[in-house]
Design an enzyme around this catalytic site. Sequence first.
Site, PDB file in Angstrom:
ATOM      1  N   ARG A 108     -11.155  88.780  34.790  1.00  0.00           N
ATOM      2  CA  ARG A 108     -11.109  89.214  33.397  1.00  0.00           C
ATOM      3  C   ARG A 108     -11.268  87.692  32.406  1.00  0.00           C
ATOM      4  O   ARG A 108     -12.036  87.875  31.836  1.00  0.00           O
ATOM      5  CB  ARG A 108      -9.608  89.825  32.952  1.00  0.00           C
ATOM      6  CG  ARG A 108      -9.919  90.440  31.337  1.00  0.00           C
ATOM      7  CD  ARG A 108     -10.955  91.438  31.385  1.00  0.00           C
ATOM      8  NE  ARG A 108     -12.244  91.114  31.090  1.00  0.00           N
ATOM      9  CZ  ARG A 108     -13.127  91.831  31.379  1.00  0.00           C
ATOM     10  NH1 ARG A 108     -12.995  92.955  31.807  1.00  0.00           N
ATOM     11  NH2 ARG A 108     -14.408  91.470  31.034  1.00  0.00           N
ATOM     12  N   LYS A 174     -21.052  69.133   1.064  1.00  0.00           N
ATOM     13  CA  LYS A 174     -21.468  70.383   0.600  1.00  0.00           C
ATOM     14  C   LYS A 174     -21.030  70.602  -0.775  1.00  0.00           C
ATOM     15  O   LYS A 174     -20.948  69.538  -1.587  1.00  0.00           O
ATOM     16  CB  LYS A 174     -20.754  71.433   1.732  1.00  0.00           C
ATOM     17  CG  LYS A 174     -21.102  71.447   2.982  1.00  0.00           C
ATOM     18  CD  LYS A 174     -20.240  72.402   3.888  1.00  0.00           C
ATOM     19  CE  LYS A 174     -20.703  73.776   3.843  1.00  0.00           C
ATOM     20  NZ  LYS A 174     -22.125  73.935   4.109  1.00  0.00           N
TER      21      LYS A 174
END
Length: 294
Positions: A108, A174
């Site tokens: 998995r 930003k």
Amino acid sequence: MDPVDPAGILPLDERTLNTVVEAALAEDAPWGDITTTALVPDGVRATAGLSAREAGVLAGSAVFAAAMRLTDPAITVRFHVADGGRFGAGTQLATVSGPARSVLTAERVGLNLLQRMSGIATTTAGYVAAAGANARIADTRKTTPGLRAVERYAVRCGGGHNHRFGLSDAVMAKDNHLAVLTRNGSGDLTTALRQAKAKLPHTVCFEVEVDRLDQIEAVAAAGVDVIMLDNFTTDELVEGVQLVAGRAVVEASGSVNLETVGAIARTGVDVVSVGALTHSVRSLDLGLDIDVEL
């Protein structure tokens, strides 16, 4: 899109790869796999085929193999498709052989990482094809915490490029940074950016985000390396590229999807950054089918 040359993909650092996989294995089986211990006799061996249930681009072969190896060194994995390679539905991608208990325990974790990475590579390849040779497709920091290194490797497998890795390796001012900078009595924007750039080593890239055309001149005049045009229309992007006039690398960001990326790339920008490569990608459907060796 031309096939990616596996030899040309910047590889994953083995220590980083092992750290990611060991953490995933410890999360999944912190006290062992009680299901296989209860149901599978010790000493039984198995061979498994890793197959594709849909078409895509492979990324993460070393990660999948590490999940097997770190669970049990007696497991062998042989991939038939290299990272960056395209495959169709039904393709057998790899063969796994070893103790059945160990293969089942590692299955998995190996699949989860391989499926996600291959989903990222496949999505990236779609964006690269849509952009053509007009602009470079790059990822963003919108990655899964703890998985940034492997997810960004997957972007490279899909033919894309990496943005800054994190907050420590490049400056990216930003809108919120600029709001603080200009409201804190730091003078005009050009001067403030020049002063900030002067503090940096010459090897550090300096990028600034703008969201209006009238901001471009002040930023370009500061001598920054990259100017990001955020959420501009295609007409505004064309005008923005003209205003920058070769003084910086021009990056487009915001409102980018497979329907819009081609038009954005044709505006003359150098880079198109796409958060969707990692923040909303769908894992590819791959399966591991096990046969017991008699």
